[in-house]
Write a protein that holds these residues in place. Sequence first.
Motif, PDB file in Angstrom:
ATOM      1  N   LEU A  99       5.797  31.247   3.494  1.00  0.00           N
ATOM      2  CA  LEU A  99       7.137  31.637   3.914  1.00  0.00           C
ATOM      3  C   LEU A  99       7.692  30.640   4.939  1.00  0.00           C
ATOM      4  O   LEU A  99       8.847  30.208   4.842  1.00  0.00           O
ATOM      5  CB  LEU A  99       7.118  33.050   4.505  1.00  0.00           C
ATOM      6  CG  LEU A  99       8.453  33.588   5.006  1.00  0.00           C
ATOM      7  CD1 LEU A  99       9.462  33.676   3.875  1.00  0.00           C
ATOM      8  CD2 LEU A  99       8.270  34.944   5.662  1.00  0.00           C
ATOM      9  N   ALA A 100       6.883  30.245   5.881  1.00  0.00           N
ATOM     10  CA  ALA A 100       7.313  29.293   6.909  1.00  0.00           C
ATOM     11  C   ALA A 100       7.640  27.940   6.281  1.00  0.00           C
ATOM     12  O   ALA A 100       8.638  27.296   6.624  1.00  0.00           O
ATOM     13  CB  ALA A 100       6.230  29.140   7.976  1.00  0.00           C
ATOM     14  N   THR A 101       6.810  27.517   5.335  1.00  0.00           N
ATOM     15  CA  THR A 101       7.047  26.247   4.647  1.00  0.00           C
ATOM     16  C   THR A 101       8.346  26.306   3.854  1.00  0.00           C
ATOM     17  O   THR A 101       9.151  25.359   3.876  1.00  0.00           O
ATOM     18  CB  THR A 101       5.873  25.916   3.711  1.00  0.00           C
ATOM     19  OG1 THR A 101       4.661  25.926   4.465  1.00  0.00           O
ATOM     20  CG2 THR A 101       6.052  24.571   3.043  1.00  0.00           C
ATOM     21  N   THR A 102       8.582  27.391   3.170  1.00  0.00           N
ATOM     22  CA  THR A 102       9.797  27.558   2.378  1.00  0.00           C
ATOM     23  C   THR A 102      11.038  27.545   3.271  1.00  0.00           C
ATOM     24  O   THR A 102      12.029  26.868   2.960  1.00  0.00           O
ATOM     25  CB  THR A 102       9.744  28.877   1.579  1.00  0.00           C
ATOM     26  OG1 THR A 102       8.581  28.873   0.757  1.00  0.00           O
ATOM     27  CG2 THR A 102      10.967  29.049   0.709  1.00  0.00           C
ATOM     28  N   LEU A 103      10.985  28.270   4.376  1.00  0.00           N
ATOM     29  CA  LEU A 103      12.119  28.309   5.290  1.00  0.00           C
ATOM     30  C   LEU A 103      12.387  26.935   5.910  1.00  0.00           C
ATOM     31  O   LEU A 103      13.540  26.518   6.061  1.00  0.00           O
ATOM     32  CB  LEU A 103      11.881  29.357   6.377  1.00  0.00           C
ATOM     33  CG  LEU A 103      11.902  30.820   5.900  1.00  0.00           C
ATOM     34  CD1 LEU A 103      11.535  31.755   7.047  1.00  0.00           C
ATOM     35  CD2 LEU A 103      13.260  31.180   5.336  1.00  0.00           C
ATOM     36  N   THR A 104      11.335  26.234   6.252  1.00  0.00           N
ATOM     37  CA  THR A 104      11.484  24.897   6.820  1.00  0.00           C
ATOM     38  C   THR A 104      12.110  23.954   5.804  1.00  0.00           C
ATOM     39  O   THR A 104      13.026  23.186   6.119  1.00  0.00           O
ATOM     40  CB  THR A 104      10.115  24.340   7.269  1.00  0.00           C
ATOM     41  OG1 THR A 104       9.530  25.257   8.202  1.00  0.00           O
ATOM     42  CG2 THR A 104      10.254  22.976   7.901  1.00  0.00           C
ATOM     43  N   THR A 105      11.645  24.030   4.566  1.00  0.00           N
ATOM     44  CA  THR A 105      12.182  23.184   3.500  1.00  0.00           C
ATOM     45  C   THR A 105      13.663  23.489   3.272  1.00  0.00           C
ATOM     46  O   THR A 105      14.481  22.574   3.113  1.00  0.00           O
ATOM     47  CB  THR A 105      11.392  23.390   2.196  1.00  0.00           C
ATOM     48  OG1 THR A 105      10.015  23.120   2.446  1.00  0.00           O
ATOM     49  CG2 THR A 105      11.904  22.489   1.091  1.00  0.00           C
ATOM     50  N   MET A 106      14.023  24.754   3.288  1.00  0.00           N
ATOM     51  CA  MET A 106      15.418  25.146   3.094  1.00  0.00           C
ATOM     52  C   MET A 106      16.285  24.643   4.244  1.00  0.00           C
ATOM     53  O   MET A 106      17.404  24.165   4.034  1.00  0.00           O
ATOM     54  CB  MET A 106      15.538  26.661   2.952  1.00  0.00           C
ATOM     55  CG  MET A 106      14.976  27.185   1.635  1.00  0.00           C
ATOM     56  SD  MET A 106      14.934  28.985   1.519  1.00  0.00           S
ATOM     57  CE  MET A 106      16.622  29.413   1.716  1.00  0.00           C
ATOM     58  N   ALA A 107      15.777  24.742   5.454  1.00  0.00           N
ATOM     59  CA  ALA A 107      16.544  24.287   6.624  1.00  0.00           C
ATOM     60  C   ALA A 107      16.756  22.775   6.561  1.00  0.00           C
ATOM     61  O   ALA A 107      17.860  22.281   6.813  1.00  0.00           O
ATOM     62  CB  ALA A 107      15.820  24.677   7.905  1.00  0.00           C
ATOM     63  N   ILE A 108      15.717  22.042   6.234  1.00  0.00           N
ATOM     64  CA  ILE A 108      15.825  20.591   6.126  1.00  0.00           C
ATOM     65  C   ILE A 108      16.794  20.224   5.006  1.00  0.00           C
ATOM     66  O   ILE A 108      17.632  19.336   5.148  1.00  0.00           O
ATOM     67  CB  ILE A 108      14.442  19.940   5.908  1.00  0.00           C
ATOM     68  CG1 ILE A 108      13.599  20.082   7.177  1.00  0.00           C
ATOM     69  CG2 ILE A 108      14.574  18.473   5.516  1.00  0.00           C
ATOM     70  CD1 ILE A 108      12.155  19.673   7.014  1.00  0.00           C
ATOM     71  N   GLY A 109      16.717  20.929   3.897  1.00  0.00           N
ATOM     72  CA  GLY A 109      17.614  20.678   2.767  1.00  0.00           C
ATOM     73  C   GLY A 109      19.066  20.902   3.136  1.00  0.00           C
ATOM     74  O   GLY A 109      19.941  20.129   2.752  1.00  0.00           O
ATOM     75  N   SER A 110      19.339  21.953   3.910  1.00  0.00           N
ATOM     76  CA  SER A 110      20.731  22.218   4.296  1.00  0.00           C
ATOM     77  C   SER A 110      21.243  21.158   5.264  1.00  0.00           C
ATOM     78  O   SER A 110      22.411  20.785   5.234  1.00  0.00           O
ATOM     79  CB  SER A 110      20.869  23.621   4.892  1.00  0.00           C
ATOM     80  OG  SER A 110      20.177  23.712   6.123  1.00  0.00           O
TER      81      SER A 110
END
Length: 119
Positions: free
Chosen positions: A10-21
């Motif tokens: 979950l943390a990895t997914t959220l981090t990836t989404m934040a970086i992507g945005s």
Amino acid sequence: MKKQWQAILLATTLTTMAIGSVFAADASKKASASAAVAATSASAAASASAKTELLDLNSATKKELATLPKIGDVRSDAIIKGRPYKGKDELLSKKILTEDVYNGIKDLVIAKQKPAEKK
């Protein structure tokens, strides 16, 4: 252990989404800036084109005429031979140029008249 993996995922997914945005926002800013630069360049080119003097059919040299689109040495000679012109449309009426060639240069040329001599 399973919950720990889920939390990491979950943390990895959220981090990836934040970086992507962040990258998407940056790309959007760059695209906007590029569009603004392109619009400015187009405006400057149109302005420069408007300021460019038209080539006078009645006084242009063979070399100057040959720089026009689809006008080479032979057509330059024909234009010079047909002088003087009262208007640039005489290139068509005197059958110096075809309509296709004329349409390609009509916005680049003018037929200036000599000023009337005072008596």
